[in-house]
Write an enzyme that holds these catalytic residues in place. Structure first.
Site, PDB file in Angstrom:
ATOM      1  N   ARG A 142       0.849  -1.199   0.000  1.00 33.87           N
ATOM      2  CA  ARG A 142       0.000   0.000   0.000  1.00 33.87           C
ATOM      3  C   ARG A 142       0.880   1.242   0.000  1.00 33.87           C
ATOM      4  O   ARG A 142       0.629   2.208  -0.700  1.00 33.87           O
ATOM      5  CB  ARG A 142      -0.964   0.029   1.206  1.00 33.87           C
ATOM      6  CG  ARG A 142      -1.729   1.342   1.248  1.00 33.87           C
ATOM      7  CD  ARG A 142      -2.876   1.468   2.252  1.00 33.87           C
ATOM      8  NE  ARG A 142      -2.937   0.517   3.305  1.00 33.87           N
ATOM      9  CZ  ARG A 142      -2.182   0.563   4.424  1.00 33.87           C
ATOM     10  NH1 ARG A 142      -1.314   1.545   4.605  1.00 33.87           N
ATOM     11  NH2 ARG A 142      -2.305  -0.364   5.346  1.00 33.87           N
ATOM     12  N   TYR A 189     -16.494  17.158 -15.255  1.00 34.07           N
ATOM     13  CA  TYR A 189     -16.803  15.723 -15.317  1.00 34.07           C
ATOM     14  C   TYR A 189     -17.853  15.374 -14.255  1.00 34.07           C
ATOM     15  O   TYR A 189     -17.700  15.754 -13.079  1.00 34.07           O
ATOM     16  CB  TYR A 189     -15.509  14.935 -15.106  1.00 34.07           C
ATOM     17  CG  TYR A 189     -15.713  13.445 -15.104  1.00 34.07           C
ATOM     18  CD1 TYR A 189     -15.992  12.763 -16.288  1.00 34.07           C
ATOM     19  CD2 TYR A 189     -15.641  12.706 -13.928  1.00 34.07           C
ATOM     20  CE1 TYR A 189     -16.195  11.394 -16.288  1.00 34.07           C
ATOM     21  CE2 TYR A 189     -15.845  11.334 -13.925  1.00 34.07           C
ATOM     22  CZ  TYR A 189     -16.122  10.685 -15.110  1.00 34.07           C
ATOM     23  OH  TYR A 189     -16.322   9.327 -15.092  1.00 34.07           O
ATOM     24  N   ASP A 191      -7.373  19.235 -14.020  1.00 30.63           N
ATOM     25  CA  ASP A 191      -7.687  17.908 -14.555  1.00 30.63           C
ATOM     26  C   ASP A 191      -7.254  17.913 -16.023  1.00 30.63           C
ATOM     27  O   ASP A 191      -7.881  18.551 -16.863  1.00 30.63           O
ATOM     28  CB  ASP A 191      -9.190  17.640 -14.399  1.00 30.63           C
ATOM     29  CG  ASP A 191      -9.609  16.256 -14.893  1.00 30.63           C
ATOM     30  OD1 ASP A 191      -8.882  15.669 -15.715  1.00 30.63           O
ATOM     31  OD2 ASP A 191     -10.674  15.778 -14.458  1.00 30.63           O
ATOM     32  N   LYS A 197      -8.051   6.922 -19.272  1.00 29.07           N
ATOM     33  CA  LYS A 197      -8.353   7.424 -20.613  1.00 29.07           C
ATOM     34  C   LYS A 197      -7.099   7.394 -21.496  1.00 29.07           C
ATOM     35  O   LYS A 197      -6.578   6.335 -21.746  1.00 29.07           O
ATOM     36  CB  LYS A 197      -8.966   8.832 -20.487  1.00 29.07           C
ATOM     37  CG  LYS A 197     -10.021   8.962 -19.363  1.00 29.07           C
ATOM     38  CD  LYS A 197     -11.292   8.155 -19.607  1.00 29.07           C
ATOM     39  CE  LYS A 197     -12.183   8.025 -18.373  1.00 29.07           C
ATOM     40  NZ  LYS A 197     -12.598   9.293 -17.770  1.00 29.07           N
TER      41      LYS A 197
HETATM   42  C1  LIG Z   1     -13.072   9.728 -16.440  1.00 27.48           C
HETATM   43  C2  LIG Z   1     -12.759  11.060 -15.909  1.00 27.48           C
HETATM   44  C3  LIG Z   1     -12.538  11.277 -14.528  1.00 27.48           C
HETATM   45  C4  LIG Z   1     -12.712  10.165 -13.500  1.00 27.48           C
HETATM   46  O1  LIG Z   1     -11.747   9.181 -13.660  1.00 27.48           O
HETATM   47  P1  LIG Z   1     -11.995   7.624 -13.307  1.00 27.48           P
HETATM   48  O2  LIG Z   1     -10.709   6.997 -13.721  1.00 27.48           O
HETATM   49  O3  LIG Z   1     -13.180   7.177 -14.112  1.00 27.48           O
HETATM   50  O4  LIG Z   1     -12.256   7.555 -11.844  1.00 27.48           O
HETATM   51  C5  LIG Z   1     -12.205  12.548 -14.109  1.00 27.48           C
HETATM   52  N1  LIG Z   1     -12.091  13.571 -14.986  1.00 27.48           N
HETATM   53  C6  LIG Z   1     -12.289  13.406 -16.313  1.00 27.48           C
HETATM   54  C7  LIG Z   1     -12.141  14.572 -17.225  1.00 27.48           C
HETATM   55  C8  LIG Z   1     -12.630  12.155 -16.821  1.00 27.48           C
HETATM   56  O5  LIG Z   1     -12.844  12.006 -18.134  1.00 27.48           O
END
Ligand SMILES: *Cc1c(COP(=O)(O)O)cnc(C)c1O
Length: 380
Positions: free
Chosen positions: A46, A98, A170, A195
């Site tokens: 962890r 998001y 982000d 992504k």
């Molecule tokens: C998918 C996404 C998230 C969340 O991420 P997860 O890996 O699904 O928890 C946050 N911000 C954006 C812009 C996203 O596309």
């Protein structure tokens, strides 16, 4: 090292035991000690795991930071940032963000006494008007989902610095191939590595990168204390994905441009939202802070018909109808019935998510097949 070399070599060294060029998958929870406390830097997975360490160094390298942290999902990474705050603290966030982030902020952290202001951030003066002595964090997501609005990171950073507020960005949609928020003044860059970073739709993961040691130490403490880490197998897959990030992104951008231009001239298409168009309201900011415009596109069709848009996404054969984005394969989604279905129609339409809006994550297939697929689906 330049970016296209960092994706492959950044922060990496051949394995110390046998010289393996790829980091081994250390599928272990614990590590043998010779005497209590006598270990080789790893005690419990962890806290640290060598495969995750290799990945965290790669994250730091590609985002031009000093410290990287890997989490079990993008939302787990955001959750760790929010745990830097205390009850009574205030956050200024973009309103166009998001859905999962909005849910985490409002359904979890509002209950812990954190106050959020969801505002339009295209104009930095608007951000400043919400600052008070309790403001501790500015949350920027750019480009936004699904309307592809662009927020000026440098201008947001100027407001944050002036008032001694933390700025987090982000960077999921742009990736460091297109935009490096730490270089533009952000304190924390965050990713859903699910992504483009992973890039193959085969894992769920989050990432944070920072420059400042004190901030990194606080986040490492939270990472270990809260425990939302990712496993060694997923760390390996993400590292493998990063090695081709630059070539994938190059093709995502090329194909994205071709699809955006095709849609823009299509007689049945009403609006195309893609920051590469000169007519995009934030095109100048996009040009300033991004190296190219990416493969995320949204569009609406004439007549704004809900059923017709559902037919279009059902008829696509190469594009897969699915949530998520950023994989090698092209995906299509219908926000009004999928990601944004829980938002009342009048509220979602105010942000531009109308009935006919379709969002595309343009993949890296042959562009002729992608355009032919869109042509046949729109025609039916
Ligand atoms: C998918 C996404 C998230 C969340 O991420 P997860 O890996 O699904 O928890 C946050 N911000 C954006 C812009 C996203 O596309």
């Amino acid at each position: 090292m330049k970016f296209n070399t960092k994706t492959i070599h950044g922060g990496q060294e051949p394995d110390k035991a046998y010289g393996a060029v790829m980091p081994p998958i250390y599928q272990t929870s614990t590590y043998a000690q010779t005497t209590p406390g006598g270990h080789k830097g790893y005690e419990y997975s962890r806290t640290h795991n060598p495969t995750r360490t290799a990945l965290e160094k790669s994250f730091a390298s590609i985002e031009n930071g000093n410290y990287g942290l890997a989490f079990g999902s993008g939302l787990a990474a955001i959750d760790a940032i929010m745990k830097l705050l205390q009850p009574g603290d205030e956050v200024i966030s973009t309103s166009d963000l998001y859905g999962g982030t909005y849910r985490l902020f409002t359904k979890i952290f509002e209950g812990f006494g954190i106050k959020f202001h969801f505002i339009g951030m295209q104009n930095a003066a608007n951000i400043e008007s919400y600052v008070n002595e309790n403001t501790k964090l500015i949350w920027v997501e750019t480009p936004t989902n699904p309307m592809m609005n662009i927020i000026d990171i440098e201008a947001s950073s100027a407001v944050a610095k002036k008032h001694n507020i933390m700025l987090a960005v982000d960077n999921t949609f742009a990736t460091p191939y297109l935009q490096r928020p730490l270089d533009l003044g952000a304190d924390i860059v965050m990713h859903s590595a699910t992504k483009y970073i992973g890039g193959h739709s085969d894992l769920v993961m989050g990432a944070l990168v920072v420059k400042d040691k004190k901030l990194a130490d606080k986040l490492y403490f939270i990472q270990n204390a809260s425990g939302a880490i990712c496993g060694p197998m997923d760390s390996f897959l993400a590292l493998r994905g990063i090695k081709t990030l630059h070539v994938r992104m190059q093709r995502h951008c090329e194909n994205g441009k071709a699809v955006a231009e095709y849609l823009a001239q299509h007689p049945a298409v009403e609006n195309v939202y893609w920051p590469g168009f000169e007519s995009h309201p934030n095109h100048e900011i996009a040009k300033k802070q991004m190296d190219d415009f990416g493969g995320m596109i949204s569009f609406t069709t004439k007549g704004n018909d809900y059923e017709k848009s559902i037919k279009i996404v059902e008829n696509l054969k190469v594009f897969v109808l699915a949530e998520s984005l950023g994989g090698v394969e092209s995906l299509a989604g219908h926000p009004a019935s999928m990601t944004h279905a829980s938002i009342p129609k009048s509220a979602r339409e105010k942000t531009g998510v109308v009935d006919s809006l379709i969002r595309l994550s343009v993949g890296i297939e042959d562009i002729d097949d992608l355009i032919a697929d869109l042509a046949q689906a729109i025609a039916t």
